[in-house]
Design a protein around this motif. Structure first.
Motif, mmCIF file in Angstrom:
data_model
loop_
_atom_site.group_PDB
_atom_site.id
_atom_site.type_symbol
_atom_site.label_atom_id
_atom_site.label_comp_id
_atom_site.label_asym_id
_atom_site.label_seq_id
_atom_site.Cartn_x
_atom_site.Cartn_y
_atom_site.Cartn_z
ATOM 1 N N LYS A 1 0.872 -1.164 0.080
ATOM 2 C CA LYS A 1 -0.165 -0.048 -0.160
ATOM 3 C C LYS A 1 0.917 1.239 -0.082
ATOM 4 O O LYS A 1 1.676 1.431 1.071
ATOM 5 N N PHE B 1 0.970 5.681 -0.368
ATOM 6 C CA PHE B 1 0.497 6.915 -0.624
ATOM 7 C C PHE B 1 1.342 7.717 -1.028
ATOM 8 O O PHE B 1 2.559 7.632 -1.103
ATOM 9 N N THR C 1 -2.922 0.970 9.028
ATOM 10 C CA THR C 1 -2.784 0.763 7.515
ATOM 11 C C THR C 1 -3.437 -0.628 7.217
ATOM 12 O O THR C 1 -4.510 -1.075 6.453
ATOM 13 N N LYS D 1 -7.226 -0.938 8.169
ATOM 14 C CA LYS D 1 -7.968 -0.368 7.035
ATOM 15 C C LYS D 1 -7.892 -0.923 6.104
ATOM 16 O O LYS D 1 -8.990 -0.767 5.277
ATOM 17 N N VAL D 2 -7.086 -1.916 5.386
ATOM 18 C CA VAL D 2 -6.901 -2.367 4.440
ATOM 19 C C VAL D 2 -8.045 -3.658 4.424
ATOM 20 O O VAL D 2 -8.824 -3.977 3.604
ATOM 21 N N VAL E 1 -11.364 -0.038 4.281
ATOM 22 C CA VAL E 1 -11.336 1.760 4.271
ATOM 23 C C VAL E 1 -10.182 1.981 3.224
ATOM 24 O O VAL E 1 -10.495 3.056 2.411
ATOM 25 N N TYR E 2 -9.110 1.274 2.911
ATOM 26 C CA TYR E 2 -8.248 1.575 1.968
ATOM 27 C C TYR E 2 -8.168 0.017 1.050
ATOM 28 O O TYR E 2 -8.463 -0.830 1.476
ATOM 29 N N SER E 3 -7.979 0.459 -0.232
ATOM 30 C CA SER E 3 -7.950 -0.471 -1.360
ATOM 31 C C SER E 3 -6.152 -0.965 -1.348
ATOM 32 O O SER E 3 -5.373 -0.047 -1.013
ATOM 33 N N ASP F 1 -2.797 -2.129 -3.330
ATOM 34 C CA ASP F 1 -2.045 -1.869 -4.629
ATOM 35 C C ASP F 1 -1.611 -3.156 -5.059
ATOM 36 O O ASP F 1 -1.723 -3.390 -6.291
ATOM 37 N N SER G 1 -15.120 -2.039 0.743
ATOM 38 C CA SER G 1 -15.828 -0.711 1.442
ATOM 39 C C SER G 1 -15.945 -1.658 3.090
ATOM 40 O O SER G 1 -15.858 -2.833 3.131
ATOM 41 N N ASN H 1 -3.328 11.773 8.039
ATOM 42 C CA ASN H 1 -2.523 10.440 7.376
ATOM 43 C C ASN H 1 -1.381 10.165 8.409
ATOM 44 O O ASN H 1 -0.751 8.901 7.859
#
Length: 502
Positions: free
Chosen positions: A15, A17, A48, A51-52, A56-58, A60, A75, A403
Motif C-alpha cells: 500500500k 500513499f 494501514t 484499514k486494508v 477503508v483502503y484498497s 495496491d 468498503s 494520515n
C-alpha cells in the motif's frame, strides 16, 4: 489454536500513499479461536493494515483470503457483511443517540417499517449484560456516559455484528484496570467460541496477558510472527524499534536528581467545579514537572481543563506570578502563556483536513490575531524546525495530519503549543496509544523543557510514567485531591496506597 487453517490470511500486501510507503510485502495470518496482537511503533503500518482488511483502503498489490477463499473488500460494509468488525481507538459513535440506537443503528428491529423500540432496548440490555457484564440505562443518550462506557458500547456493537473476526484497535486506552479485566473476560469467552480477535495495543503487559500470538511490523514491513509465550519482552521491544535500546529505563528520575526553582509560577487555591472536581490547592513552580495521578474518573482531566479555563470553575482562584489572574476562557489562558494538549487529540486537538504545517502554526496564528497573517515562508520555517526537533514522521509539512500515526499527531500538537513559548504546558495523556519509542521521546522532551525553565503538568494513566518524570505528584481520588508528595516521598507504593485509600 482451534484450527490449523487460518481464518483470515493476507499475503504480499502493498500500500502506497503519495510520498509514503505504508505497507511493503506484508503477510498476516489470523486463526479462529485466538487473540493475535499486532505490534509496532507509530508509523509501522498497523493502522494501514487494519484499514486494508476493513475496506477503508484498497490494496495496491497482494491477496486477502477468508476461510480459504480469496475475497475483495471494497468498503467497510463489505467487511461487515463478510463477518469482520472493528472497534477503533477513537470511539466512532453518535453521542446524541441512545446507547441502544448506537448498538443497533442500521439494524433496528422493525415491524411494518416501524422500529420496535421496546425490543431494541431489551436486546441492548441483554447484550451488554450477557457479553460485557454491563448494566446501564440503554435509553439514555451515549454522551450521558463516560468515555470508558462509550468504548464498551462500541465493543458491544462490534460483538453483535461480527460473526468471524473482531478487530480491537487500542480498546483499553480509556479503560481502568477493572474494565480491562472485564473486557479480557469477554475476549477469552469469545475466542473460546471460535472468534478470531486481532488486538492492537501499546500496553506490553496486556499483550502478554491476553495474546496467543504476536506479529510485529516496522516501517511498513513484516518483522516476524511469534507465539507470545516464546517471545521475551525485551526481544519484542528490540524488534519493534529495530535496535537494542532500553529507552525508558535510561531516563533519569527527575525528582531524585533535579532541584526545582523556588519561584512560584501558578498557584491555584480552592479551585473546583460541581460534578467535576472538588476544591483543589495546587502550587506549580518554575521549571517544575507536576504529575497528576489517579484512576480513571478521579478528576485528572477535569483539573487540567479548569487550569486552562476550558471549563469555568465554581469556586477558587488562580494566581500567576503572585497576582490574581483573570482566566475565563482558553484564549485568556493562552494570553497568560498557558498551553493545553487535550487527551482527546481527535476532537480537541488536530484538525484532520489541514496539513502538518497548518496544524503546527494554528495556535501561534490565533495568538497574533487572524488579521496578522504569518507569512508562508515563516510558516514553512517553523514547521520544518519542529518536524526536525520532534522527529515527526514522515517529515513532510504538506502531508495531511490525518494520515499520520497517533504518536506523530501527538508530536504535531506539541509543536503547535511549543511554538507559542508557554510558561506552563499541560499535557493530558500525551503518550496514550503511542509506542514505546515515541513515549520515550515525549518524556525526554518534558524533562528537557523543565530544565529550560518551563513548568509542566503531566497527566498519565500509566503510573510508571508519572513517577518517572515528576518532581511533585498530586494524587486524586473520587474527584478530590487527597495527597501531594515530592522528593523522596515519591514511590509507587505511596502513590498506590493513596489511590487505593490506604
Amino acid at each position: 489454536m482451534a484450527d490449523e487453517r487460518p481464518l483470515l490470511q493476507m499475503t504480499g500486501i502493498h500500500k502506497q500513499f503519495p510520498g509514503v510507503r505504508a505497507l511493503s510485502d506484508v503477510s498476516f495470518r489470523l486463526f479462529p479461536g485466538e487473540v493475535h496482537a499486532l505490534m509496532g511503533e507509530n508509523g509501522a503500518g498497523k493502522s494501514t493494515l487494519i484499514k486494508v482488511v476493513t475496506g477503508v483502503y484498497s490494496i495496491d498489490q497482494g491477496t486477502v483470503e477468508l476461510e480459504g477463499r480469496a475475497i475483495k473488500i471494497g468498503s467497510p460494509q463489505d467487511a461487515q457483511n463478510a463477518g469482520i468488525s472493528t472497534v477503533y481507538q477513537e470511539v466512532n459513535l453518535c453521542p446524541n443517540l441512545s446507547v441502544a440506537e448506537n448498538i443497533y443503528i442500521g439494524r433496528e428491529p422493525r415491524r411494518f417499517g416501524r422500529i420496535l423500540w421496546k425490543d431494541m432496548y431489551r436486546n441492548a440490555e441483554q447484550l451488554l449484560k450477557k457479553r460485557l457484564n454491563l448494566e446501564i440505562d440503554v435509553t439514555q443518550p451515549l454522551h450521558h456516559y463516560s468515555v470508558a462506557i462509550q468504548q464498551l458500547v462500541a465493543i458491544a456493537r462490534a460483538v453483535s455484528i461480527s460473526a468471524k473476526v473482531l478487530i480491537l484497535d487500542e480498546p483499553t486506552s480509556s479503560l481502568d484496570r477493572g474494565e480491562v479485566v472485564q473486557l479480557f473476560s469477554v475476549m477469552t469467552r469469545l475466542k473460546s467460541e471460535g472468534l478470531a480477535i486481532l488486538f492492537v495495543t501499546h500496553f506490553l503487559d496486556q499483550v502478554y496477558e491476553i495474546s496467543d500470538r504476536i506479529t510485529i511490523l516496522r516501517n511498513g514491513e513484516l518483522i516476524g510472527e511469534h507465539p507470545a509465550k516464546e517471545l521475551p519482552r525485551i526481544d519484542l521491544v528490540s524488534k519493534m524499534i529495530g535496535k537494542e535500546l532500553h529507552l525508558l529505563e535510561e531516563l533519569p528520575k527527575t525528582h531524585a536528581e533535579r532541584s526545582v526553582h523556588p519561584e512560584v509560577l501558578l498557584d491555584a487555591s480552592r479551585l473546583g467545579k460541581k460534578g467535576s472536581v472538588e476544591s483543589v490547592d495546587l502550587t506549580i513552580r518554575k521549571g517544575e514537572v507536576v504529575g497528576i495521578a489517579g484512576l480513571l474518573g478521579s478528576g485528572r482531566t477535569e483539573l487540567a481543563r479548569l487550569l486552562f479555563a476550558a471549563d469555568r470553575p465554581d469556586t477558587g482562584e488562580i494566581k500567576i506570578g503572585g497576582r490574581k489572574a483573570v482566566i475565563h476562557n482558553p484564549r485568556q489562558a493562552i494570553d497568560h502563556a498557558i498551553a493545553f494538549c487535550s487527551e482527546n487529540r481527535k476532537l480537541e486537538g488536530i484538525i484532520d483536513d489541514l496539513t502538518v504545517r497548518e496544524n503546527i502554526i494554528l495556535a501561534l496564528q490565533a495568538s497574533q490575531g487572524w488579521f496578522k497573517t504569518i507569512s508562508r515562508k515563516r510558516q514553512e520555517e517553523v514547521a520544518d524546525e519542529y518536524i526536525r526537533t520532534l522527529n515527526i514522521n514522515p517529515p513532510h509539512p504538506e502531508h495531511l495530519v490525518k494520515n499520520l500515526s497517533g504518536g506523530n499527531q501527538q508530536k504535531v500538537l506539541l509543536a503547535r503549543w511549543l511554538l507559542t513559548e508557554p510558561k506552563l504546558l499541560i499535557l493530558d495523556e500525551p503518550t496514550r496509544g503511542i509506542d514505546i519509542g515515541a513515549k520515550a521521546e515525549i518524556q525526554r522532551l518534558v524533562m528537557s523543557l523543565a530544565e529550560k525553565g518551563m513548568s509542566v503538568v503531566f497527566i498519565s494513566s500509566e503510573l510508571e510514567e508519572v513517577l518517572r518524570v515528576s518532581d511533585k505528584i498530586a494524587v486524586l481520588r473520587d474527584r478530590r485531591m487527597i495527597l501531594e508528595m515530592s522528593g523522596d516521598e515519591i514511590s509507587q507504593q505511596n502513590v498506590m496506597k493513596a489511590i487505593a485509600g490506604g
